[in-house]
Motif scaffolding. Structure first.
Motif, PDB file in Angstrom:
ATOM      1  N   GLY A 115       0.849  -1.207   0.000  1.00 49.74           N
ATOM      2  CA  GLY A 115       0.000   0.000   0.000  1.00 49.74           C
ATOM      3  C   GLY A 115       0.871   1.237   0.000  1.00 49.74           C
ATOM      4  O   GLY A 115       0.947   1.998   0.957  1.00 49.74           O
ATOM      5  N   ALA A 116       1.545   1.492  -1.125  1.00 55.33           N
ATOM      6  CA  ALA A 116       2.654   2.465  -1.141  1.00 55.33           C
ATOM      7  C   ALA A 116       2.205   3.925  -1.147  1.00 55.33           C
ATOM      8  O   ALA A 116       2.926   4.795  -0.677  1.00 55.33           O
ATOM      9  N   GLY A 117       1.018   4.233  -1.698  1.00 51.19           N
ATOM     10  CA  GLY A 117       0.564   5.627  -1.748  1.00 51.19           C
ATOM     11  C   GLY A 117       1.596   6.530  -2.413  1.00 51.19           C
ATOM     12  O   GLY A 117       2.081   6.254  -3.515  1.00 51.19           O
ATOM     13  N   SER A 118       1.974   7.601  -1.732  1.00 54.23           N
ATOM     14  CA  SER A 118       2.964   8.549  -2.274  1.00 54.23           C
ATOM     15  C   SER A 118       4.345   7.924  -2.451  1.00 54.23           C
ATOM     16  O   SER A 118       5.216   8.529  -3.078  1.00 54.23           O
ATOM     17  N   GLY A 119       4.543   6.754  -1.832  1.00 54.84           N
ATOM     18  CA  GLY A 119       5.871   6.118  -1.866  1.00 54.84           C
ATOM     19  C   GLY A 119       6.701   6.483  -0.648  1.00 54.84           C
ATOM     20  O   GLY A 119       7.882   6.144  -0.563  1.00 54.84           O
ATOM     21  N   ALA A 120       6.059   7.144   0.338  1.00 57.51           N
ATOM     22  CA  ALA A 120       6.799   7.678   1.489  1.00 57.51           C
ATOM     23  C   ALA A 120       7.682   6.620   2.162  1.00 57.51           C
ATOM     24  O   ALA A 120       8.896   6.843   2.350  1.00 57.51           O
ATOM     25  N   ILE A 121       7.092   5.480   2.512  1.00 54.93           N
ATOM     26  CA  ILE A 121       7.841   4.480   3.281  1.00 54.93           C
ATOM     27  C   ILE A 121       8.956   3.884   2.419  1.00 54.93           C
ATOM     28  O   ILE A 121      10.127   3.828   2.828  1.00 54.93           O
ATOM     29  N   ALA A 122       8.584   3.447   1.207  1.00 57.62           N
ATOM     30  CA  ALA A 122       9.568   2.785   0.335  1.00 57.62           C
ATOM     31  C   ALA A 122      10.729   3.718   0.015  1.00 57.62           C
ATOM     32  O   ALA A 122      11.900   3.317   0.035  1.00 57.62           O
ATOM     33  N   LEU A 123      10.402   4.980  -0.266  1.00 60.86           N
ATOM     34  CA  LEU A 123      11.466   5.916  -0.663  1.00 60.86           C
ATOM     35  C   LEU A 123      12.339   6.308   0.525  1.00 60.86           C
ATOM     36  O   LEU A 123      13.556   6.467   0.380  1.00 60.86           O
ATOM     37  N   ALA A 124      11.752   6.459   1.697  1.00 59.63           N
ATOM     38  CA  ALA A 124      12.564   6.793   2.878  1.00 59.63           C
ATOM     39  C   ALA A 124      13.532   5.660   3.192  1.00 59.63           C
ATOM     40  O   ALA A 124      14.710   5.890   3.499  1.00 59.63           O
ATOM     41  N   ILE A 125      13.042   4.412   3.084  1.00 63.26           N
ATOM     42  CA  ILE A 125      13.934   3.275   3.352  1.00 63.26           C
ATOM     43  C   ILE A 125      15.033   3.220   2.283  1.00 63.26           C
ATOM     44  O   ILE A 125      16.214   3.042   2.596  1.00 63.26           O
ATOM     45  N   ALA A 126      14.645   3.417   1.024  1.00 68.05           N
ATOM     46  CA  ALA A 126      15.656   3.384  -0.050  1.00 68.05           C
ATOM     47  C   ALA A 126      16.699   4.475   0.159  1.00 68.05           C
ATOM     48  O   ALA A 126      17.887   4.279  -0.114  1.00 68.05           O
ATOM     49  N   GLN A 127      16.260   5.619   0.653  1.00 67.80           N
ATOM     50  CA  GLN A 127      17.218   6.711   0.862  1.00 67.80           C
ATOM     51  C   GLN A 127      18.153   6.411   2.041  1.00 67.80           C
ATOM     52  O   GLN A 127      19.346   6.670   1.973  1.00 67.80           O
ATOM     53  N   GLU A 128      17.596   5.842   3.119  1.00 70.04           N
ATOM     54  CA  GLU A 128      18.385   5.699   4.342  1.00 70.04           C
ATOM     55  C   GLU A 128      19.069   4.341   4.479  1.00 70.04           C
ATOM     56  O   GLU A 128      19.960   4.182   5.316  1.00 70.04           O
ATOM     57  N   VAL A 129      18.626   3.359   3.680  1.00 71.58           N
ATOM     58  CA  VAL A 129      19.303   2.050   3.672  1.00 71.58           C
ATOM     59  C   VAL A 129      19.660   1.774   2.208  1.00 71.58           C
ATOM     60  O   VAL A 129      18.959   1.028   1.513  1.00 71.58           O
ATOM     61  N   PRO A 130      20.740   2.365   1.716  1.00 71.30           N
ATOM     62  CA  PRO A 130      21.006   2.326   0.266  1.00 71.30           C
ATOM     63  C   PRO A 130      21.152   0.924  -0.296  1.00 71.30           C
ATOM     64  O   PRO A 130      20.945   0.727  -1.496  1.00 71.30           O
ATOM     65  N   ARG A 131      21.452  -0.079   0.543  1.00 73.03           N
ATOM     66  CA  ARG A 131      21.619  -1.428  -0.016  1.00 73.03           C
ATOM     67  C   ARG A 131      20.277  -2.167  -0.110  1.00 73.03           C
ATOM     68  O   ARG A 131      20.213  -3.271  -0.658  1.00 73.03           O
ATOM     69  N   ALA A 132      19.196  -1.583   0.423  1.00 71.92           N
ATOM     70  CA  ALA A 132      17.895  -2.272   0.399  1.00 71.92           C
ATOM     71  C   ALA A 132      17.305  -2.286  -1.009  1.00 71.92           C
ATOM     72  O   ALA A 132      17.515  -1.369  -1.801  1.00 71.92           O
ATOM     73  N   ARG A 133      16.577  -3.352  -1.315  1.00 76.65           N
ATOM     74  CA  ARG A 133      15.822  -3.441  -2.576  1.00 76.65           C
ATOM     75  C   ARG A 133      14.349  -3.360  -2.220  1.00 76.65           C
ATOM     76  O   ARG A 133      13.804  -4.234  -1.546  1.00 76.65           O
ATOM     77  N   MET A 134      13.693  -2.293  -2.666  1.00 80.03           N
ATOM     78  CA  MET A 134      12.316  -2.018  -2.259  1.00 80.03           C
ATOM     79  C   MET A 134      11.317  -2.491  -3.316  1.00 80.03           C
ATOM     80  O   MET A 134      11.500  -2.215  -4.503  1.00 80.03           O
ATOM     81  N   HIS A 135      10.242  -3.133  -2.840  1.00 84.56           N
ATOM     82  CA  HIS A 135       9.117  -3.469  -3.711  1.00 84.56           C
ATOM     83  C   HIS A 135       7.883  -2.774  -3.145  1.00 84.56           C
ATOM     84  O   HIS A 135       7.417  -3.120  -2.056  1.00 84.56           O
ATOM     85  N   ALA A 136       7.404  -1.772  -3.871  1.00 84.01           N
ATOM     86  CA  ALA A 136       6.268  -0.977  -3.424  1.00 84.01           C
ATOM     87  C   ALA A 136       5.032  -1.441  -4.176  1.00 84.01           C
ATOM     88  O   ALA A 136       5.017  -1.438  -5.404  1.00 84.01           O
ATOM     89  N   VAL A 137       3.997  -1.862  -3.425  1.00 81.89           N
ATOM     90  CA  VAL A 137       2.782  -2.398  -4.052  1.00 81.89           C
ATOM     91  C   VAL A 137       1.641  -1.398  -3.857  1.00 81.89           C
ATOM     92  O   VAL A 137       1.381  -0.962  -2.726  1.00 81.89           O
ATOM     93  N   GLU A 138       0.978  -1.046  -4.946  1.00 86.00           N
ATOM     94  CA  GLU A 138      -0.147  -0.102  -4.843  1.00 86.00           C
ATOM     95  C   GLU A 138      -1.209  -0.486  -5.867  1.00 86.00           C
ATOM     96  O   GLU A 138      -0.909  -0.646  -7.049  1.00 86.00           O
ATOM     97  N   ALA A 139      -2.468  -0.618  -5.395  1.00 82.70           N
ATOM     98  CA  ALA A 139      -3.548  -1.056  -6.282  1.00 82.70           C
ATOM     99  C   ALA A 139      -4.212   0.101  -7.013  1.00 82.70           C
ATOM    100  O   ALA A 139      -4.721  -0.072  -8.118  1.00 82.70           O
ATOM    101  N   ASP A 140      -4.221   1.282  -6.408  1.00 83.56           N
ATOM    102  CA  ASP A 140      -4.992   2.401  -6.952  1.00 83.56           C
ATOM    103  C   ASP A 140      -4.208   3.147  -8.032  1.00 83.56           C
ATOM    104  O   ASP A 140      -3.128   3.671  -7.762  1.00 83.56           O
ATOM    105  N   PRO A 141      -4.775   3.230  -9.271  1.00 82.61           N
ATOM    106  CA  PRO A 141      -4.005   3.844 -10.366  1.00 82.61           C
ATOM    107  C   PRO A 141      -3.667   5.311 -10.126  1.00 82.61           C
ATOM    108  O   PRO A 141      -2.575   5.758 -10.471  1.00 82.61           O
ATOM    109  N   LEU A 142      -4.597   6.059  -9.521  1.00 88.45           N
ATOM    110  CA  LEU A 142      -4.326   7.483  -9.288  1.00 88.45           C
ATOM    111  C   LEU A 142      -3.216   7.650  -8.238  1.00 88.45           C
ATOM    112  O   LEU A 142      -2.285   8.455  -8.409  1.00 88.45           O
TER     113      LEU A 142
END
Ligand SMILES: C[S@@+](CC[C@H](N)C(=O)[O-])C[C@H]1O[C@@H](n2cnc3c(N)ncnc32)[C@H](O)[C@@H]1O
Length: 282
Positions: A115-142
């Motif tokens: 439930g990624a929405g704006s991507g807040a969680i996935a992007l913050a983790i990607a920024q602060e844990v550079p070795r992490a591989r993030m998979h962001a799942v979001e159902a809503d097209p908008l």
């Protein structure tokens, strides 16, 4: 700016929770200055479109829709109609996840954000844990159009994010089948408001219902996240899920020993309210 006091009084009258701060933030945005430098804006420079912004906020449109951005940990994210505005309480859960990932003895930890929405969680983790591989799942097209926009924007600002966040257009109930048993951490801020509950106008009238409501007790999506986390996590993997301030006990039991979980814990947000549950898949 004497206009700030007038605007703050109008916002207070309209029931806005932090009228002075909101008036200052809108004025700072409109005049392209830091909030702390508003006193340097002269009468001659005053932009009358500020009063249009005040009218929107009086109608209880979220401040972040008016300014077009929201801050989340070290990121500035684009937000607007169709996407959930990231909240400070989610920053605490994300910080917990970042700490656990930094402790993990795994070269490239795999993380699923359900439930990624704006991507807040996935992007913050990607920024602060550079070795992490993030998979962001979001159902809503908008909502996904905002996730995409923020992935591009954040990758431009912090190139190490580039290629580290993959967006999946899917229902999280059945998402990421190729990663079954291979995920190190599952994190989710799912919808958790009981259908029919009272919410402020900023939420009820402007945020997407699919980001807010989840069944009679608000726990339908959390139960799905629990089942999906069981499927995705490798042995020893961790889950973190956000919930409402009064749902701590109920969510603790969703991640109970009977379902196979260990080390289930309740955690508070910065206001001291029960806010997220974590557990370890044995
Ligand atoms: C409360 S918002 C959280 C957004 C973002 N993670 C955050 O913390 O700011 C929940 C998000 O989950 C998405 N969502 C709800 N149910 C879903 C489902 N079954 N599959 C995928 N996404 C879902 C909604 O569209 C919404 O964007």
């Amino acid at each position: 700016m004497s206009e700030i006091a007038v605007a703050a009084a109008r916002l207070a009258e309209a029931g806005v929770e932090s009228p002075r701060a909101d008036a200052e933030l809108m004025a700072a945005h409109r005049h392209g200055v830091a909030r702390s430098r508003l006193n340097l804006v002269s009468d001659a420079e005053f932009d009358p479109r500020f009063w249009d912004d005040v009218a929107r906020r009086e109608a209880r449109e979220p401040l972040q829709h008016i300014t077009g951005s929201s801050y989340f940990r070290y990121l500035e994210l684009a937000v607007g109609p169709g996407v959930f505005v990231p909240r400070p309480e989610t920053e605490v859960m994300t910080g917990w996840a970042i700490d656990r990932l930094n402790e993990m003895d795994v070269a490239e930890p795999v993380v699923a954000d359900l439930g990624a929405g704006s991507g807040a969680i996935a992007l913050a983790i990607a920024q602060e844990v550079p070795r992490a591989r993030m998979h962001a799942v979001e159902a809503d097209p908008l909502a996904r159009s905002w996730t995409e926009r923020n992935i591009a924007r954040c990758a431009a600002a912090a190139p190490h994010i580039s290629g580290r966040v993959t967006l999946h257009a899917d229902d999280f109930a059945s998402a990421l089948p190729g990663l079954d048993g291979a995920v190190d951490l599952v994190i989710s801020n799912p919808p958790y408001i009981p259908v029919g509950a009272d919410v402020p106008p900023e939420v009820g009238e402007y945020e997407p219902p699919s980001a807010l409501y989840s069944g009679a007790d608000g726990l339908d999506a959390i139960r799905v996240v629990e089942r999906v986390a069981r499927r995705l996590l490798r042995p020893g993997g961790r889950v973190a899920v956000e919930h409402g301030a009064k749902q701590g006990t109920a969510v603790y039991w969703v991640f109970a020993e009977e379902n196979g979980w260990t080390q289930t814990r309740n955690h508070c947000d910065l206001a001291g309210l029960d806010r997220f549950v974590t557990a370890v898949w044995p």
